[in-house]
Design an enzyme around this catalytic site. Structure first.
Site, PDB file in Angstrom:
ATOM      1  N   ARG A  92      31.748  25.730  33.276  1.00  0.00           N
ATOM      2  CA  ARG A  92      31.588  24.347  33.893  1.00  0.00           C
ATOM      3  C   ARG A  92      31.730  23.306  32.895  1.00  0.00           C
ATOM      4  NH1 ARG A  92      30.951  24.509  39.739  1.00  0.00           N
ATOM      5  NH2 ARG A  92      29.410  25.627  40.400  1.00  0.00           N
TER       6      ARG A  92
ATOM      7  N   HIS B  87      18.850   6.948  36.030  1.00  0.00           N
ATOM      8  CA  HIS B  87      18.952   5.548  35.834  1.00  0.00           C
ATOM      9  C   HIS B  87      18.648   5.187  34.191  1.00  0.00           C
ATOM     10  CE1 HIS B  87      19.503   4.470  39.829  1.00  0.00           C
ATOM     11  NE2 HIS B  87      19.801   3.379  39.308  1.00  0.00           N
TER      12      HIS B  87
ATOM     13  N   TYR C 288      21.080  28.967  44.542  1.00  0.00           N
ATOM     14  CA  TYR C 288      21.169  30.161  43.920  1.00  0.00           C
ATOM     15  C   TYR C 288      19.981  31.103  43.971  1.00  0.00           C
ATOM     16  CZ  TYR C 288      25.383  28.302  42.237  1.00  0.00           C
ATOM     17  OH  TYR C 288      26.508  27.699  41.807  1.00  0.00           O
TER      18      TYR C 288
ATOM     19  N   TYR D 202      26.932  10.081  42.427  1.00  0.00           N
ATOM     20  CA  TYR D 202      25.487  10.191  42.628  1.00  0.00           C
ATOM     21  C   TYR D 202      25.010   9.343  43.304  1.00  0.00           C
ATOM     22  CZ  TYR D 202      22.545  13.375  39.915  1.00  0.00           C
ATOM     23  OH  TYR D 202      21.608  14.488  39.514  1.00  0.00           O
TER      24      TYR D 202
ATOM     25  N   HIS E  96      22.487   8.027  48.500  1.00  0.00           N
ATOM     26  CA  HIS E  96      21.292   7.335  49.599  1.00  0.00           C
ATOM     27  C   HIS E  96      21.126   7.803  50.745  1.00  0.00           C
ATOM     28  CE1 HIS E  96      23.252   4.224  46.792  1.00  0.00           C
ATOM     29  NE2 HIS E  96      21.977   3.798  46.632  1.00  0.00           N
TER      30      HIS E  96
END
EC number: 1.14.99.1
Length: 604
Positions: free
Chosen positions: A106, A193, A341, A371, A374
């Site tokens: 990744r 955030h 997983y 991301y 909502h």
């Protein structure tokens, strides 16, 4: 003469072809460079491919491609064969080997150091060194291209308001089949955030989060001045107040910290924390309060272990411990839940110590965009036996004091969140934010969905029907965009067909996971020189990190140690409603469209 000269200029302008890189001719992460006005070269260096467009695999690459399973195959294997994975999980060397593969495969998809930003579609010192920019996974669409997506699609993109209303806006709440709950939803919003801090004054390409990662600035403040205003300067602790016998954040008045609250909010409800926007909803203030309590608790533990330490060392070491706790919870609880997983993910920085890995990170604009989850938000928030709509919930810290953290945790652990993929599940209260997300993506000239799929080694979609998995939305999208290669990234992520019984589609997972894991393991505390007991005050501090979980965080800081997880524990709740996103608009009129969400940022 003047008219003739003007005609000549126009003819010359029209004679220049579009930037030859507009067609994205270079494949497999090859770099396109224009040569003159109508030629290009593809730099295939270290891609494993060669040829004019980097499209011919080298011998070893050909073998790797033949042996490598598709992402959907890997996902299927990891989410099935539970008995096999139970065996793998029970043998540390097997679990470590699989986890190492997950991390390496990744994280290597993320370029480090960073390469591009919204201003520079080519490598430059400015794009590397200017931390006020988000980086970019792909450069912006080149200037002067025939269409907004390069050469594919129509001359103009469809109206963003129409996209939101037709494909993204909720008709009826669609629960997440994975059982994701509101504890997860607010954790996601609170956690992200600290690094998704778009600068509203400079525009969507810029960030105020100069730490570009897990620095806990949402707890301690982005600047030293803000941090000092929030600190008690005694025993390493943060300022706090006692209400009803429990610890809560201090007020704006007591700290002189700037927070965003509407004028009508009374002073005693204007809590002050590291992130200026966390007064928006009580769910964010819930987590802000929990982490405040955790910091001060860890300070007490360290003070007992090291009575000789001064305030500064207690504070700084506690911060490092909380960073470690956060990363462990995110990997082993948060990402574990999202993945579905049977293999148990593991936070162990030592797995990468013999790998080529850079302990730095830069937040990408695309990571910020994808991301925007909502659809997780319900139409109402259920706390104990009361129900609150958005208007009642926003900027209302009195709800937190009225119910207390124990009821909040118990209630949010039971309330299911919405499914993100599949379309038509953004609540009416967030429709302006969804529209702004599309508009800002266009302002930053994002490349198409399929270009991002190719960048992250996914097969491009061949049709809109393949993207959505159904016919109605696919036909409408094709009419608006004209070509699947012109489909925009953000709306595509929300209308993409979900994986079976999953919250997300393939693209969201395969783009988001590399950004996430690189950002987490690229943290300095995960480096060989930091990852040792002495960094965290000895074995006591190291143990706090290595035993951290969302449940332990709650037990250590919330009265009564209420049970929690990131999914509802009754699986029938997530199966209770089966809804087709292509259904009629029934129920939309029941939602008050005047609900006011803060429009200063698409991240809220």
């Amino acid at each position: 003469m003047l008219a003739r000269a003007l005609l000549l200029c126009v003819a010359l302008a029209l004679g220049h072809a579009a930037n030859p890189c507009c067609s994205n001719p270079c494949q497999n992460r090859g770099v396109c460079m224009s040569v003159g006005f109508d030629q290009y070269q593809c730099d295939c260096t270290r891609t494993g491919f060669y040829g004019e467009n980097c499209s011919t695999p080298e011998f070893l690459t050909r073998i790797k491609l033949f042996l490598k399973p598709t992402p959907n195959t890997v996902h299927y294997i990891l989410t099935h064969f539970k008995g096999v994975w139970n065996i793998v999980n029970s043998f540390p060397f097997l679990r470590n080997a699989v986890m190492k593969y997950v991390l390496v495969s990744r994280s290597h998809l993320i370029e480090s150091p960073p390469t591009y930003n919204a201003q520079y579609g080519y490598k430059s010192w400015e794009s590397f060194s200017n931390l006020s920019y988000y980086t970019r996974a792909l450069p912006p669409v080149a200037d002067g291209c025939p269409t907004p997506m390069g050469v594919k699609g129509k001359k103009e993109l469809p109206d963003s308001k129409e996209i939101v209303e037709k494909f993204l806006l909720r008709r009826k709440f669609i629960p997440d089949p994975q059982g994701t709950n509101m504890m997860f939803a607010f954790f996601a919003q609170h956690f992200t955030h600290q690094f998704f801090k778009t600068d509203p004054k400079r525009g969507p390409a810029f960030t105020k989060g100069l730490g570009h990662g897990v620095d806990l600035s949402h707890i301690y403040g982005e600047t030293l001045d803000r941090q000092h205003k929030l600190r008690l300067f005694k025993d390493g602790k943060m300022k706090y107040q006692i209400i009803n016998g429990e610890v809560y954040p201090p007020t704006v008045k007591d700290t002189q910290v700037e927070m965003i609250y509407p004028p009508h909010i009374p002073e005693h409800l204007r809590f002050a924390v590291g992130q200026e926007v966390f007064g928006l909803v009580p769910g964010l203030m819930m987590y802000a309060t929990i982490w405040l309590r955790e910091h001060n608790r860890v300070c007490d533990v360290l003070k007992q272990e090291h009575p000789e330490w001064d305030d500064e060392r207690l504070f700084q070491t506690s911060r490092l411990i909380l960073i470690g706790e956060t990363i462990k919870i995110v990997i082993e609880d948060y990402v574990q839940h999202l993945s579905g997983y049977h293999f148990k993910l593991k936070f162990d920085p030592e797995l990468l110590f013999n790998q080529q890995f850079q302990y730095q990170n830069r937040i990408a604009a695309e990571f910020n965009t994808l991301y925007h989850w909502h659809p997780l938000l319900p139409d109402t928030f259920q706390i104990d036996d009361q129900e609150y709509n958005f208007q009642q919930f926003l900027y209302n810290n009195s709800i937190l004091l009225e119910h207390g953290l124990t009821q909040f945790v118990e209630s949010f652990s039971r309330q299911i969140a919405g499914r993100v993929a599949g379309g038509r599940n953004v609540p009416a209260a967030a429709q302006k934010i969804a529209k702004a997300s599309i508009d800002q993506s266009r302002e930053m000239k994002y490349q198409s969905l399929n270009e991002y799929r190719k960048r992250f080694r996914l097969t491009p979609y061949k049709s809109f029907e393949e993207l959505t998995g159904e016919k109605e939305m696919a036909a409408e999208l094709e009419a608006l965009y004209g070509d699947i290669d012109a489909m925009e990234l953000y709306p595509a992520l929300l209308v993409e067909k979900p994986r079976p019984d999953a919250i997300f589609g393939e693209t969201m997972v395969e783009l988001g996971a590399p950004f996430s894991l690189k950002g987490l393991l690229g943290n300095p505390i995960c480096s060989p020189d930091y990852w040792k007991p002495s960094t965290f005050g000895g074995e006591v501090g190291f143990k706090i990190i290595n035993t951290a979980s969302i449940q332990s965080l709650i037990c250590n800081n919330v009265k009564g140690c209420p049970f929690t997880a990131f999914s509802v524990q009754d699986p029938q709740l997530s199966k209770a409603v089966t809804i087709n996103a292509s259904a009629s608009h029934s129920g939309l009129d029941d939602v008050n469209p005047t609900v006011l969400l803060k429009e200063r940022s698409t991240e809220l």
